[in-house]
Write a protein that holds these residues in place. Sequence first.
Motif, PDB file in Angstrom:
ATOM      1  N   VAL A  50       0.774  -1.068   0.114  1.00 11.49           N
ATOM      2  CA  VAL A  50       0.023   0.068  -0.048  1.00 11.49           C
ATOM      3  C   VAL A  50       0.884   1.132   0.077  1.00 11.49           C
ATOM      4  O   VAL A  50       1.763   1.411   0.982  1.00 11.49           O
ATOM      5  N   CYS A  90      -6.425   5.303   9.651  1.00  9.00           N
ATOM      6  CA  CYS A  90      -5.376   4.231   9.772  1.00  9.00           C
ATOM      7  C   CYS A  90      -5.494   3.461  11.313  1.00  9.00           C
ATOM      8  O   CYS A  90      -5.562   4.208  12.147  1.00  9.00           O
ATOM      9  N   PRO A  91      -5.895   2.106  11.327  1.00  7.73           N
ATOM     10  CA  PRO A  91      -5.775   1.534  12.592  1.00  7.73           C
ATOM     11  C   PRO A  91      -4.356   1.384  13.772  1.00  7.73           C
ATOM     12  O   PRO A  91      -4.375   1.122  14.609  1.00  7.73           O
ATOM     13  N   THR A  92      -3.309   1.731  12.668  1.00 10.41           N
ATOM     14  CA  THR A  92      -2.036   1.743  13.380  1.00 10.41           C
ATOM     15  C   THR A  92      -1.585   3.148  13.605  1.00 10.41           C
ATOM     16  O   THR A  92      -0.430   3.353  14.077  1.00 10.41           O
ATOM     17  N   ILE A 139      -0.693   5.590  11.502  1.00 14.12           N
ATOM     18  CA  ILE A 139       0.615   6.272  10.590  1.00 14.12           C
ATOM     19  C   ILE A 139      -0.017   7.054   9.745  1.00 14.12           C
ATOM     20  O   ILE A 139      -1.170   6.785   9.195  1.00 14.12           O
ATOM     21  N   ILE A 165       0.758   7.172   5.775  1.00 12.53           N
ATOM     22  CA  ILE A 165       1.304   6.304   4.615  1.00 12.53           C
ATOM     23  C   ILE A 165       1.981   7.544   3.839  1.00 12.53           C
ATOM     24  O   ILE A 165       2.868   6.988   2.848  1.00 12.53           O
ATOM     25  N   CYS A 201       2.796  -0.169   8.891  1.00  4.96           N
ATOM     26  CA  CYS A 201       1.549  -0.662   7.917  1.00  4.96           C
ATOM     27  C   CYS A 201       1.198  -2.207   7.819  1.00  4.96           C
ATOM     28  O   CYS A 201       2.008  -2.820   7.523  1.00  4.96           O
ATOM     29  N   VAL A 202      -0.251  -2.332   8.056  1.00  2.91           N
ATOM     30  CA  VAL A 202      -0.401  -3.820   8.106  1.00  2.91           C
ATOM     31  C   VAL A 202      -1.308  -4.073   6.568  1.00  2.91           C
ATOM     32  O   VAL A 202      -1.703  -5.059   6.433  1.00  2.91           O
ATOM     33  N   ASN A 203      -1.030  -3.283   5.589  1.00  4.62           N
ATOM     34  CA  ASN A 203      -1.722  -3.258   4.400  1.00  4.62           C
ATOM     35  C   ASN A 203      -3.167  -3.446   4.351  1.00  4.62           C
ATOM     36  O   ASN A 203      -3.896  -4.179   3.862  1.00  4.62           O
ATOM     37  N   CYS A 204      -4.030  -2.896   5.392  1.00  6.04           N
ATOM     38  CA  CYS A 204      -5.228  -2.921   5.397  1.00  6.04           C
ATOM     39  C   CYS A 204      -6.189  -2.362   4.497  1.00  6.04           C
ATOM     40  O   CYS A 204      -7.341  -2.795   4.415  1.00  6.04           O
ATOM     41  N   THR A 205      -5.627  -1.528   3.795  1.00  6.07           N
ATOM     42  CA  THR A 205      -6.239  -0.612   2.480  1.00  6.07           C
ATOM     43  C   THR A 205      -7.212   0.299   2.951  1.00  6.07           C
ATOM     44  O   THR A 205      -7.930   0.947   2.102  1.00  6.07           O
ATOM     45  N   CYS A 243      -6.774   3.185   4.106  1.00  2.00           N
ATOM     46  CA  CYS A 243      -6.403   4.573   3.571  1.00  2.00           C
ATOM     47  C   CYS A 243      -6.542   4.518   2.135  1.00  2.00           C
ATOM     48  O   CYS A 243      -6.937   5.562   1.638  1.00  2.00           O
TER      49      CYS A 243
HETATM   50  S1  SF4 Z   1      -2.807   0.191   4.717  1.00  5.74           S
HETATM   51 FE1  SF4 Z   1      -3.876   0.480   6.551  1.00  5.74          FE
HETATM   52  S2  SF4 Z   1      -2.187   0.262   8.243  1.00  5.74           S
HETATM   53 FE2  SF4 Z   1      -1.385   0.708   6.364  1.00  5.74          FE
HETATM   54  S3  SF4 Z   1      -1.213   2.839   6.206  1.00  5.74           S
HETATM   55 FE3  SF4 Z   1      -3.139   2.328   5.012  1.00  5.74          FE
HETATM   56  S4  SF4 Z   1      -4.748   2.448   6.932  1.00  5.74           S
HETATM   57 FE4  SF4 Z   1      -2.832   2.351   7.620  1.00  5.74          FE
END
Ligand code: SF4
Length: 477
Positions: free
Chosen positions: A249, A283-285, A287, A289, A297-301, A303
């Motif tokens: 991501v 963003c759940p962490t 940050i 991006i 980044c856990v690549n949760c998408t 964002c």
């Molecule tokens: S993919 Fe998820 S964890 Fe990574 S920056 Fe986007 S929202 Fe945050």
Amino acid sequence: MNENTHIDIRSLAEHDSFRDNLSTVSRDGKRKWIYPVKPGGKWFNYRAAVAIFFYAIFFITPFIKVHGRPFLQFNFPEGKFILFSYAFWPKDFFIFGLLMLAAIVFIALFTNAFGRIFCGWICPQTIFMEMLFRRVDYLVLGSAQKQRILAKAPWDSQKIRKYSLRYIIYFILSFIIANTFLSYIIGVDQLFIIMTEPVFDHLGGFLAILVFTIVFFSVYAFLREQVCTNICPYGRLQSVLLDKNSVVVAYDYKRGEPRAKFRKNQSESDGDCIDCFACVNVCPTGIDIRNGTQLECVNCTACIDACNFMMEKTGRPKGLIRFDSENNIAEGKKFRFNAKLKGYTAVLTILIAAIVALLITRKNIDGTLMRTSGMLYQERGTDSISNLYNLKLLNKSINRYELELKPDNFEGRVEVVGNSHIKVEGEQETNATLFIVRDKKSIQGRKEKLKIGLYFKGEKVNTIGSTFLGPVHDEEE
Ligand code: SF4
Ligand code: SF4
């Protein structure tokens, strides 16, 4: 215009000051709780579908049995593992070890190619956290903003009521997850016995349920994103597993910079990023991006969805944040199957071939034959010699075997003490004592390697080996 908005991402890389701070720790070292905005959009819908599929597999699998055997079971206390209804015992440890090794190489290969996608899409921690427990927060506490306000509010009756309800639901969900998790270890039947019989009859099992429930509850109620950002070793490995070719991501800084707040008469030199912080807020962490790829980044998408929504609203093309590689964003170089990926693939292929070969040649009956310690040989009349052995047989199948033992590479006979056949029940071990009796004339040396064939209904099912001690021959003296 703010000077910072002109910072080119290349100079950003040189000014990696954001890496000096953790997104979840305040300047005075305290925990900064994250209240992400509820995500939504195309990618979220895909993720929700994957999560439902995962829940179905996770909660249904313990109930699936093939020929009375669980489909999956990891019985650590008894050292017995069942994969796809095939039982693996400590004796099969090398197959299990190779499977683990193949899994690690596969994850390394996959991560090098597609980044930390496993974390956001498949990892149970993220799936339960983001798709279950986080949904409880939105349901009980309200939107991200309401959650933040409530967290800062004094402990009045409303706050106590809402938090109590939230934690009661958390505890029930943790209890269900803990029971399911335990059923992968001890099996659903045993779990049912523990749950229906008096607690003191199964104190160990009851304590295990309690401990697992408390662990899951603590993880989802308090640790939350800390598991992904600080505890999980896989997350910490990102810096070595990723390279500029990895598809992750990513924010297209070439298109997005310089950032400028959205206004009617946008300057031509402005980038597409309107600095709305929607990607950060969701963003759940916790940050940003736009600072580049980060191990948090856990690549949760989430964002991607948030940014796409803003792009649509402001009449810009979607995909300012998207799945892409640094190489493609910076130089337009498409994904390449490079030497590193080829290396991982080669190792993985070899490992899979070895596992397949071991599985194909794996026998249902396995055993060890050891000469009884402290004993040499026994004279049998004037012309024969015997050795005494302890035999341990393991039946890895669910079928009952009645085995006959015959010499394989020597002349002589096998005398099983008590019975000519040895019975081994399905998935059980059995011990026996036996003699190997040989004619003195056929004995070649002081110590010989012998093999015994194990026969079931006349068909050889395995061969086991040991040594035979004979008298010292004149020429050896
Ligand atoms: S993919 Fe998820 S964890 Fe990574 S920056 Fe986007 S929202 Fe945050
Ligand atoms: S959501 Fe998109 S436009 Fe808004 S700050 Fe993030 S990258 Fe920029």
